[in-house]
Design a protein around this motif. Sequence first.
Motif, PDB file in Angstrom:
ATOM      1  N   GLY A  84     -77.538  60.729 -21.932  1.00  0.00           N
ATOM      2  CA  GLY A  84     -76.468  59.756 -22.052  1.00  0.00           C
ATOM      3  C   GLY A  84     -75.516  59.836 -20.866  1.00  0.00           C
ATOM      4  N   PHE A  85     -74.438  59.044 -20.944  1.00  0.00           N
ATOM      5  CA  PHE A  85     -73.456  59.018 -19.864  1.00  0.00           C
ATOM      6  C   PHE A  85     -72.050  59.093 -20.435  1.00  0.00           C
ATOM      7  N   THR A  86     -71.154  59.711 -19.689  1.00  0.00           N
ATOM      8  CA  THR A  86     -69.729  59.647 -19.991  1.00  0.00           C
ATOM      9  C   THR A  86     -69.106  58.651 -19.017  1.00  0.00           C
ATOM     10  N   ALA A  87     -68.568  57.575 -19.560  1.00  0.00           N
ATOM     11  CA  ALA A  87     -67.929  56.547 -18.741  1.00  0.00           C
ATOM     12  C   ALA A  87     -66.419  56.742 -18.786  1.00  0.00           C
ATOM     13  N   THR A  88     -65.778  56.741 -17.628  1.00  0.00           N
ATOM     14  CA  THR A  88     -64.341  56.976 -17.536  1.00  0.00           C
ATOM     15  C   THR A  88     -63.666  55.806 -16.853  1.00  0.00           C
ATOM     16  N   LEU A  89     -62.681  55.236 -17.524  1.00  0.00           N
ATOM     17  CA  LEU A  89     -61.894  54.134 -16.979  1.00  0.00           C
ATOM     18  C   LEU A  89     -60.594  54.688 -16.406  1.00  0.00           C
ATOM     19  N   PRO A 129     -54.846  44.923 -21.708  1.00  0.00           N
ATOM     20  CA  PRO A 129     -54.227  44.408 -22.941  1.00  0.00           C
ATOM     21  C   PRO A 129     -54.724  45.205 -24.147  1.00  0.00           C
ATOM     22  N   LEU A 130     -53.918  46.148 -24.622  1.00  0.00           N
ATOM     23  CA  LEU A 130     -54.362  47.059 -25.679  1.00  0.00           C
ATOM     24  C   LEU A 130     -54.668  46.346 -26.988  1.00  0.00           C
ATOM     25  N   GLU A 131     -54.074  45.163 -27.183  1.00  0.00           N
ATOM     26  CA  GLU A 131     -54.340  44.443 -28.423  1.00  0.00           C
ATOM     27  C   GLU A 131     -55.739  43.836 -28.428  1.00  0.00           C
ATOM     28  N   ASP A 132     -56.365  43.671 -27.234  1.00  0.00           N
ATOM     29  CA  ASP A 132     -57.699  43.086 -27.173  1.00  0.00           C
ATOM     30  C   ASP A 132     -58.480  43.673 -26.001  1.00  0.00           C
ATOM     31  N   PRO A 133     -58.790  44.968 -26.047  1.00  0.00           N
ATOM     32  CA  PRO A 133     -59.510  45.583 -24.929  1.00  0.00           C
ATOM     33  C   PRO A 133     -60.924  45.044 -24.758  1.00  0.00           C
ATOM     34  N   SER A 134     -61.560  44.581 -25.842  1.00  0.00           N
ATOM     35  CA  SER A 134     -62.927  44.066 -25.727  1.00  0.00           C
ATOM     36  C   SER A 134     -62.962  42.813 -24.855  1.00  0.00           C
ATOM     37  N   ASN A 135     -61.945  41.994 -24.939  1.00  0.00           N
ATOM     38  CA  ASN A 135     -61.876  40.804 -24.085  1.00  0.00           C
ATOM     39  C   ASN A 135     -61.700  41.213 -22.626  1.00  0.00           C
ATOM     40  N   PHE A 136     -60.898  42.269 -22.402  1.00  0.00           N
ATOM     41  CA  PHE A 136     -60.710  42.803 -21.059  1.00  0.00           C
ATOM     42  C   PHE A 136     -62.034  43.276 -20.486  1.00  0.00           C
ATOM     43  N   PHE A 137     -62.829  44.002 -21.290  1.00  0.00           N
ATOM     44  CA  PHE A 137     -64.118  44.497 -20.813  1.00  0.00           C
ATOM     45  C   PHE A 137     -65.110  43.353 -20.636  1.00  0.00           C
ATOM     46  N   ILE A 186     -73.039  50.039 -23.548  1.00  0.00           N
ATOM     47  CA  ILE A 186     -72.397  50.881 -24.559  1.00  0.00           C
ATOM     48  C   ILE A 186     -73.029  50.686 -25.918  1.00  0.00           C
ATOM     49  N   GLY A 187     -73.535  49.484 -26.163  1.00  0.00           N
ATOM     50  CA  GLY A 187     -74.173  49.215 -27.451  1.00  0.00           C
ATOM     51  C   GLY A 187     -73.585  48.032 -28.182  1.00  0.00           C
ATOM     52  N   GLY A 188     -72.893  47.170 -27.453  1.00  0.00           N
ATOM     53  CA  GLY A 188     -72.335  45.981 -28.072  1.00  0.00           C
ATOM     54  C   GLY A 188     -70.843  46.098 -28.316  1.00  0.00           C
ATOM     55  N   GLU A 189     -70.241  44.933 -28.629  1.00  0.00           N
ATOM     56  CA  GLU A 189     -68.781  44.869 -28.773  1.00  0.00           C
ATOM     57  C   GLU A 189     -68.267  45.689 -29.944  1.00  0.00           C
ATOM     58  N   SER A 190     -68.986  45.707 -31.063  1.00  0.00           N
ATOM     59  CA  SER A 190     -68.506  46.441 -32.235  1.00  0.00           C
ATOM     60  C   SER A 190     -68.484  47.945 -31.964  1.00  0.00           C
ATOM     61  N   LYS A 191     -69.532  48.459 -31.297  1.00  0.00           N
ATOM     62  CA  LYS A 191     -69.545  49.892 -30.970  1.00  0.00           C
ATOM     63  C   LYS A 191     -68.452  50.208 -29.960  1.00  0.00           C
ATOM     64  N   PHE A 192     -68.287  49.325 -28.979  1.00  0.00           N
ATOM     65  CA  PHE A 192     -67.220  49.537 -28.003  1.00  0.00           C
ATOM     66  C   PHE A 192     -65.864  49.623 -28.690  1.00  0.00           C
ATOM     67  N   ARG A 234     -65.120  50.505 -31.766  1.00  0.00           N
ATOM     68  CA  ARG A 234     -64.992  51.774 -32.489  1.00  0.00           C
ATOM     69  C   ARG A 234     -64.714  52.922 -31.523  1.00  0.00           C
ATOM     70  N   ASP A 235     -65.494  52.954 -30.421  1.00  0.00           N
ATOM     71  CA  ASP A 235     -65.320  54.035 -29.443  1.00  0.00           C
ATOM     72  C   ASP A 235     -63.931  53.976 -28.821  1.00  0.00           C
ATOM     73  N   TRP A 236     -63.465  52.789 -28.526  1.00  0.00           N
ATOM     74  CA  TRP A 236     -62.146  52.629 -27.915  1.00  0.00           C
ATOM     75  C   TRP A 236     -61.047  53.121 -28.853  1.00  0.00           C
ATOM     76  N   GLN A 237     -61.154  52.757 -30.110  1.00  0.00           N
ATOM     77  CA  GLN A 237     -60.151  53.173 -31.086  1.00  0.00           C
ATOM     78  C   GLN A 237     -60.157  54.686 -31.314  1.00  0.00           C
ATOM     79  N   ASN A 238     -61.329  55.308 -31.133  1.00  0.00           N
ATOM     80  CA  ASN A 238     -61.439  56.757 -31.333  1.00  0.00           C
ATOM     81  C   ASN A 238     -61.108  57.561 -30.074  1.00  0.00           C
ATOM     82  N   SER A 239     -60.911  56.867 -28.948  1.00  0.00           N
ATOM     83  CA  SER A 239     -60.566  57.554 -27.703  1.00  0.00           C
ATOM     84  C   SER A 239     -59.061  57.483 -27.488  1.00  0.00           C
ATOM     85  N   SER A 240     -58.583  58.201 -26.502  1.00  0.00           N
ATOM     86  CA  SER A 240     -57.152  58.187 -26.199  1.00  0.00           C
ATOM     87  C   SER A 240     -56.950  58.176 -24.693  1.00  0.00           C
ATOM     88  N   ALA A 241     -55.819  57.652 -24.264  1.00  0.00           N
ATOM     89  CA  ALA A 241     -55.470  57.628 -22.845  1.00  0.00           C
ATOM     90  C   ALA A 241     -54.913  58.995 -22.441  1.00  0.00           C
TER      91      ALA A 241
END
Length: 231
Positions: free
Chosen positions: A107-112, A120-128, A139-145, A147-154
């Motif tokens: 797998g890969f670790t992707a870092t932004l 725009p934190l209210e809609d990061p999927s649109n940003f991506f 990553i595996g689609g918008e729904s997985k993204f 979930r992953d985004w919500q479980n990650s932190s800045a």
Amino acid sequence: MDHCIKDEGVKIYFRQQLLRIDTVRSIMDFTTVKTVRADLIIGCDGTFSKVRSEMLKHFPGQVKQETFRHQYRELSLPIGSGLSNQYLHIWPRNDFMLIALPNRDGGFTATLFSEMSSIPLEDPSNFFSQYFPDLLELIGGESKFTRDWQNSSANSLLSVSVDPIGSNRIVLLGDAAHSILPFYGQGMNAGFEDVQLFTQKLVETLNVPHLRRHEQIKPTITKYSQARIPD
């Protein structure tokens, strides 16, 4: 560690948190192992070093910390995403970018890296979808993204320098002594240089006759700090 554990005098403990250091008696208190006494305490515990903070409570020193406006957030690309694991992958986008580093499991670790105001934190999927449309699919689609985004932190990007980088029977190596921004690509090599230089100074002190073991530690740390700080 594989080499260390072959030595009968070495014990390795995992999942421990350092609570405090008695700098006079050189005793450390941990969550599970409890009390550990040592002739020499080496702090290699990273940018937010607990060893460093304990050392500076009792010995004079200066810490310079610089926080940068950019932060980073990590996401995971699953095994079989289609990216070649022979390369570092980069998506440069003006004042922000995303990189993907291969892991041993495939797998890969992707870092932004970005200013948080850029996203725009209210809609990061649109940003991506706008700036990294191919990555959403990897990553595996918008729904997985989502979930992953919500479980990650800045996380903050910062640099730290300390002077001195050792006192009494405590010495700091690696990011605990001098945290460097990852973009410079120097952090790991600087840590290796710390080990090499400290070992060199220790060998020099060991060759001084009539010094007992605990008397060899302090001059070694002083010489190491004096030689390393200018770098």
